[in-house]
Write a protein that holds these residues in place. Structure first.
Motif, PDB file in Angstrom:
ATOM      1  N   ALA A  46       0.830  -1.200   0.000  1.00  0.00           N
ATOM      2  CA  ALA A  46       0.000   0.000   0.000  1.00  0.00           C
ATOM      3  C   ALA A  46       0.866   1.252   0.000  1.00  0.00           C
ATOM      4  CB  ALA A  46      -0.921  -0.005   1.219  1.00  0.00           C
ATOM      5  N   LEU A  47       1.937   1.219   0.774  1.00  0.00           N
ATOM      6  CA  LEU A  47       2.843   2.364   0.825  1.00  0.00           C
ATOM      7  C   LEU A  47       3.534   2.570  -0.520  1.00  0.00           C
ATOM      8  CD1 LEU A  47       4.146   4.595   2.503  1.00  0.00           C
ATOM      9  CD2 LEU A  47       5.842   2.927   3.296  1.00  0.00           C
ATOM     10  N   LEU A  48       3.939   1.474  -1.163  1.00  0.00           N
ATOM     11  CA  LEU A  48       4.536   1.552  -2.495  1.00  0.00           C
ATOM     12  C   LEU A  48       3.579   2.224  -3.473  1.00  0.00           C
ATOM     13  CD1 LEU A  48       6.422   0.793  -4.873  1.00  0.00           C
ATOM     14  CD2 LEU A  48       5.397  -1.485  -4.827  1.00  0.00           C
ATOM     15  N   LYS A  49       2.329   1.781  -3.443  1.00  0.00           N
ATOM     16  CA  LYS A  49       1.330   2.355  -4.347  1.00  0.00           C
ATOM     17  C   LYS A  49       1.157   3.846  -4.094  1.00  0.00           C
ATOM     18  CE  LYS A  49      -3.568   2.071  -5.552  1.00  0.00           C
ATOM     19  NZ  LYS A  49      -4.824   1.332  -5.392  1.00  0.00           N
ATOM     20  N   GLN A  50       1.103   4.230  -2.822  1.00  0.00           N
ATOM     21  CA  GLN A  50       0.884   5.634  -2.503  1.00  0.00           C
ATOM     22  C   GLN A  50       2.065   6.494  -2.928  1.00  0.00           C
ATOM     23  OE1 GLN A  50      -1.930   6.764  -1.756  1.00  0.00           O
ATOM     24  NE2 GLN A  50      -1.330   8.902  -1.462  1.00  0.00           N
ATOM     25  N   TYR A  51       3.298   6.009  -2.716  1.00  0.00           N
ATOM     26  CA  TYR A  51       4.480   6.743  -3.162  1.00  0.00           C
ATOM     27  C   TYR A  51       4.424   6.971  -4.680  1.00  0.00           C
ATOM     28  CZ  TYR A  51       7.131   6.484   1.245  1.00  0.00           C
ATOM     29  OH  TYR A  51       7.582   6.656   2.534  1.00  0.00           O
ATOM     30  N   LEU A  52       4.002   5.958  -5.419  1.00  0.00           N
ATOM     31  CA  LEU A  52       3.904   6.100  -6.872  1.00  0.00           C
ATOM     32  C   LEU A  52       2.839   7.128  -7.253  1.00  0.00           C
ATOM     33  CD1 LEU A  52       4.173   2.344  -7.954  1.00  0.00           C
ATOM     34  CD2 LEU A  52       5.845   4.148  -8.427  1.00  0.00           C
ATOM     35  N   LYS A  53       1.721   7.110  -6.505  1.00  0.00           N
ATOM     36  CA  LYS A  53       0.628   8.037  -6.811  1.00  0.00           C
ATOM     37  C   LYS A  53       1.041   9.495  -6.628  1.00  0.00           C
ATOM     38  CE  LYS A  53      -3.884   5.884  -6.380  1.00  0.00           C
ATOM     39  NZ  LYS A  53      -5.175   5.913  -5.671  1.00  0.00           N
ATOM     40  N   VAL A  54       1.830   9.752  -5.586  1.00  0.00           N
ATOM     41  CA  VAL A  54       2.201  11.141  -5.299  1.00  0.00           C
ATOM     42  C   VAL A  54       3.541  11.525  -5.924  1.00  0.00           C
ATOM     43  CG1 VAL A  54       0.847  11.179  -3.179  1.00  0.00           C
ATOM     44  CG2 VAL A  54       3.272  10.538  -3.071  1.00  0.00           C
ATOM     45  N   GLY A  55       4.098  10.626  -6.729  1.00  0.00           N
ATOM     46  CA  GLY A  55       5.307  10.951  -7.479  1.00  0.00           C
ATOM     47  C   GLY A  55       6.605  10.839  -6.709  1.00  0.00           C
ATOM     48  N   GLN A  56       6.613  10.118  -5.574  1.00  0.00           N
ATOM     49  CA  GLN A  56       7.844   9.939  -4.810  1.00  0.00           C
ATOM     50  C   GLN A  56       8.537   8.655  -5.277  1.00  0.00           C
ATOM     51  OE1 GLN A  56       5.653  11.551  -0.822  1.00  0.00           O
ATOM     52  NE2 GLN A  56       7.721  10.770  -0.498  1.00  0.00           N
ATOM     53  N   LYS A  57       9.156   8.758  -6.456  1.00  0.00           N
ATOM     54  CA  LYS A  57       9.731   7.589  -7.122  1.00  0.00           C
ATOM     55  C   LYS A  57      10.845   6.942  -6.303  1.00  0.00           C
ATOM     56  CE  LYS A  57      12.581   6.394 -11.060  1.00  0.00           C
ATOM     57  NZ  LYS A  57      13.333   6.921 -12.198  1.00  0.00           N
ATOM     58  N   LYS A  58      11.709   7.731  -5.727  1.00  0.00           N
ATOM     59  CA  LYS A  58      12.842   7.197  -4.977  1.00  0.00           C
ATOM     60  C   LYS A  58      12.355   6.335  -3.813  1.00  0.00           C
ATOM     61  CE  LYS A  58      16.978   8.704  -2.443  1.00  0.00           C
ATOM     62  NZ  LYS A  58      17.771   9.886  -1.998  1.00  0.00           N
ATOM     63  N   GLU A  59      11.371   6.846  -3.076  1.00  0.00           N
ATOM     64  CA  GLU A  59      10.827   6.104  -1.946  1.00  0.00           C
ATOM     65  C   GLU A  59      10.116   4.831  -2.419  1.00  0.00           C
ATOM     66  OE1 GLU A  59      10.551   9.270  -2.474  1.00  0.00           O
ATOM     67  OE2 GLU A  59      11.321  10.326  -0.694  1.00  0.00           O
ATOM     68  N   ALA A  60       9.435   4.937  -3.578  1.00  0.00           N
ATOM     69  CA  ALA A  60       8.733   3.772  -4.128  1.00  0.00           C
ATOM     70  C   ALA A  60       9.712   2.663  -4.471  1.00  0.00           C
ATOM     71  CB  ALA A  60       7.927   4.176  -5.363  1.00  0.00           C
ATOM     72  N   ILE A  61      10.819   3.020  -5.085  1.00  0.00           N
ATOM     73  CA  ILE A  61      11.818   2.024  -5.477  1.00  0.00           C
ATOM     74  C   ILE A  61      12.419   1.353  -4.239  1.00  0.00           C
ATOM     75  CG2 ILE A  61      14.093   1.712  -6.547  1.00  0.00           C
ATOM     76  CD1 ILE A  61      13.247   3.884  -8.565  1.00  0.00           C
ATOM     77  N   ALA A  62      12.644   2.134  -3.189  1.00  0.00           N
ATOM     78  CA  ALA A  62      13.202   1.573  -1.957  1.00  0.00           C
ATOM     79  C   ALA A  62      12.254   0.533  -1.353  1.00  0.00           C
ATOM     80  CB  ALA A  62      13.478   2.692  -0.957  1.00  0.00           C
ATOM     81  N   ILE A  63      10.959   0.857  -1.355  1.00  0.00           N
ATOM     82  CA  ILE A  63       9.969  -0.081  -0.827  1.00  0.00           C
ATOM     83  C   ILE A  63       9.891  -1.319  -1.716  1.00  0.00           C
ATOM     84  CG2 ILE A  63       7.499  -0.451  -0.404  1.00  0.00           C
ATOM     85  CD1 ILE A  63       8.784   1.161   1.760  1.00  0.00           C
ATOM     86  N   PHE A  64       9.922  -1.110  -3.037  1.00  0.00           N
ATOM     87  CA  PHE A  64       9.839  -2.234  -3.964  1.00  0.00           C
ATOM     88  C   PHE A  64      11.014  -3.190  -3.775  1.00  0.00           C
ATOM     89  CE2 PHE A  64      10.645  -3.986  -8.329  1.00  0.00           C
ATOM     90  CZ  PHE A  64       9.590  -4.875  -8.306  1.00  0.00           C
ATOM     91  N   ASN A  65      12.192  -2.645  -3.597  1.00  0.00           N
ATOM     92  CA  ASN A  65      13.369  -3.489  -3.382  1.00  0.00           C
ATOM     93  C   ASN A  65      13.251  -4.277  -2.077  1.00  0.00           C
ATOM     94  OD1 ASN A  65      14.703  -2.818  -5.765  1.00  0.00           O
ATOM     95  ND2 ASN A  65      15.634  -0.987  -4.861  1.00  0.00           N
ATOM     96  N   LYS A  66      12.650  -3.659  -1.061  1.00  0.00           N
ATOM     97  CA  LYS A  66      12.452  -4.355   0.211  1.00  0.00           C
ATOM     98  C   LYS A  66      11.481  -5.514   0.027  1.00  0.00           C
ATOM     99  CE  LYS A  66      12.479  -1.954   3.962  1.00  0.00           C
ATOM    100  NZ  LYS A  66      12.146  -1.052   5.097  1.00  0.00           N
ATOM    101  N   ILE A  67      10.433  -5.285  -0.773  1.00  0.00           N
ATOM    102  CA  ILE A  67       9.460  -6.344  -1.041  1.00  0.00           C
ATOM    103  C   ILE A  67      10.122  -7.487  -1.814  1.00  0.00           C
ATOM    104  CG2 ILE A  67       7.352  -6.928  -2.312  1.00  0.00           C
ATOM    105  CD1 ILE A  67       6.395  -4.062  -1.708  1.00  0.00           C
TER     106      ILE A  67
END
Length: 303
Positions: A211-232
């Protein structure tokens, strides 16, 4: 023979004829009645099965098995008010204080009361939560009731209590929560909610990361999204349950960045894994259910 051939009408006739005979031993009569109830249920003739079962519990008030059967048949007829009465007697007979079913009855009574006013329906949901503070359906339906009455703070307070008491059921309210916070322009609170869930121990953390990954992508926080994706990815989500959750709670982004290409690939490869199913009979649903209308099982739906 008729039962084995599933010729229920002929089997039922034989059982009824036997019950009309005088002088048959009582223990044999009880066996025939039980067989007839079973034949009625097999042919989905729930009203007659219930009538005969109720006759037995009136005669033998401490017949535990038949008492439970009457309760189940009343559930199948969606008469939860009367089912509640029999369940209370059953739990007293078996000396168990099982209030979770009573809480679910309150939810179903409120849902069935189409003419009931806000106060009455709210009362049922609050009673359910008093009986069982972890009754996920009660929180879910109460929040929707507050939403229909345009009480935003009450909605958010109810979801907050839900997440405090049963964070492992986060998936139940995820869609409602996100949709509503966007609707009332408070979507900026989502990241904080998901981060708080991640800090809590439990099986829900995986979904909260998604859910956090999705929200980061929605608000354009790409760097944070990638960090979460790598953790997953590090957790190797290769089980079917994990893949289903990944698909359900992640964004099918059109982002073509190479950093997210693996994410896009995973999304497209598991698009058919989107159903909840009853673990008792296999009936599928697009949403989690707490009562299976097909087989009558309670809280049997899982991804």
């Amino acid at each position: 023979l008729f039962l084995e051939k599933h010729e229920m009408i002929r089997a039922q006739k034989i059982f009824r004829d036997l019950l009309l005979r005088s002088g048959i031993p009582e223990n044999f009569r009880l066996k025939v009645e039980g067989a007839l109830i079973g034949a009625y249920i097999e042919s989905k003739n729930f009203p007659q099965a219930r009538e005969l079962a109720e006759h037995r519990v009136m005669k033998y008030s401490e017949d535990i098995e038949t008492r439970l059967l009457v309760t189940t048949l009343l559930e199948r007829q969606r008469n939860f008010t009367l089912a509640e009465k029999h369940w209370k007697i059953y739990t007293r007979l078996v000396k168990k204080d099982e209030k979770s079913r009573l809480a679910l009855y309150q939810v179903e009574i409120a849902r069935a009361d189409k003419k009931g006013d806000f106060k009455t329906r709210k009362g049922h949901y609050l009673k359910a939560l008093k009986l069982d503070p972890k009754c996920a359906p009660a929180y879910t339906m109460l929040a929707r009731l507050y939403r229909s009455e345009n009480k935003p703070q009450k909605v958010l307070d109810t979801w907050s209590e839900f997440l405090d008491h049963i964070p492992e059921r986060f998936s139940w309210i995820y869609s409602d929560l996100e949709e509503y916070l966007y609707e009332i322009n408070r979507y900026h609170e989502l990241i904080g909610i998901y981060q708080k869930l991640i800090r809590q121990p439990g099986s829900h953390r995986y979904i909260a990361h998604l859910a956090l990954l999705k929200q980061y992508l929605k608000v354009g926080q790409k760097k944070e999204a990638i960090a979460i994706f790598n953790k997953i990815k590090d957790e190797k989500p290769n089980k079917s349950d994990s893949l289903k959750e990944f698909m359900r709670y992640s964004l099918q982004t059109q982002n073509n960045d190479s950093d997210l290409s693996e994410f896009n690939s995973m999304m497209s490869s598991i698009s058919n894994l989107l159903q909840y199913s009853c673990k008792e009979c296999g009936t599928e649903s697009g949403t989690p259910e707490w009562y299976c209308g097909t087989c009558g099982a309670w809280e049997s739906y899982s991804m």
